[in-house]
Design an enzyme around this catalytic site. Sequence first.
Site, mmCIF file in Angstrom:
data_model
loop_
_atom_site.group_PDB
_atom_site.id
_atom_site.type_symbol
_atom_site.label_atom_id
_atom_site.label_comp_id
_atom_site.label_asym_id
_atom_site.label_seq_id
_atom_site.Cartn_x
_atom_site.Cartn_y
_atom_site.Cartn_z
ATOM 1 N N LYS A 22 -13.110 44.411 34.107
ATOM 2 C CA LYS A 22 -13.015 43.292 35.043
ATOM 3 C C LYS A 22 -14.065 43.371 36.144
ATOM 4 C CE LYS A 22 -8.036 43.097 34.478
ATOM 5 N NZ LYS A 22 -6.793 42.937 35.229
ATOM 6 N N GLU A 43 -8.156 37.958 33.995
ATOM 7 C CA GLU A 43 -8.198 38.758 32.783
ATOM 8 C C GLU A 43 -9.649 39.100 32.473
ATOM 9 O OE1 GLU A 43 -5.469 39.504 30.852
ATOM 10 O OE2 GLU A 43 -4.036 38.379 32.059
ATOM 11 N N ARG A 80 3.656 44.025 38.718
ATOM 12 C CA ARG A 80 3.326 42.722 38.185
ATOM 13 C C ARG A 80 4.571 42.120 37.570
ATOM 14 N NH1 ARG A 80 -2.216 43.509 37.167
ATOM 15 N NH2 ARG A 80 -2.958 44.481 39.056
ATOM 16 N N ASN A 87 -2.452 40.730 33.129
ATOM 17 C CA ASN A 87 -1.021 40.524 32.918
ATOM 18 C C ASN A 87 -0.707 39.566 31.770
ATOM 19 O OD1 ASN A 87 1.420 41.518 33.925
ATOM 20 N ND2 ASN A 87 1.867 39.554 34.895
#
Length: 286
Positions: free
Chosen positions: A54, A6, A253, A168
């Site tokens: 990210k 994350e 996902r 996610n």
Amino acid sequence: MDGVPEGDTVWLAAKRMDTALAGATLTTGELRVPQLAAVDLAGATVTEVVARGKHMLTRFADGRTLRTHYRMDGSWHIYRPGVRWRGGPAFAVRALLATDAWQCVGYRLHDVALVPTDREHEVVGHLGPDVLGPGWDLDEALRRLRASPDEQIGVALLDQRNLAGIGNLYKVESLFLTGVHPWARVADVPDLAALVTRARTLMLANREHPAQSTTGDTRRGRDHWVAGRKGRPCRRCGTTVLLGDQGPDLQERVTWWCPGCQATPVPVDPRARTGLPGTEPRRARY
Ligand SMILES: [Zn+2]
């Protein structure tokens, strides 16, 4: 969980790297990827290490920026000289940035690139507003999300071109907390600003430490509302938590949700009605 880092994980790693390296001159600077194997960063002074979504950006005083990305399995480890490295086998090391005081070892990094700092936009310019960045822009994130009103909200939140940093975990937990079904169309989300703000609040609450609790309880098994809880009763209403795969092929996902708390609006994948293959919600697992 599916192991995708994350934004708060990368943010914390960048902060620790910045503490170790900012202002220091590298004694060793190796990039162990084929296209950059000849680059020697020894002698370069690090000005700062920052996260952008990210992506991690290590900036040097000589006007260069090293961009790295974790993707599914990457990580940076920081050691004192002489301490045994524990991040994996030597062949998994993609970068080594060392000073007299610290050794920063990048394992299984992806998208390793060295670019002029004034051209960073070429590697991160596609990203939407950075959820944890100093220039966070909620209105711009909402504008980008709403530009694809038929997209599933569970897919749209992970598209880093809309907003950068949500993975996610915070996707499924913010959807639960705002009562939105993952397969709802973006246009059908009653309060998109509240949803995005909730995701950001969760990330802000967790960014200073490795634990990622969305419930306020950090005890293992009690730290998430629906993530990782397939088949177990919802903490709020007792309905069995469901699990399904969502997203484009090869990028899908796992998604958890409570059909009781996230009952509205009725989930419809608008693309499924076109009859295009592979666009219907697939392989929902009960
Ligand atoms: Zn529920």
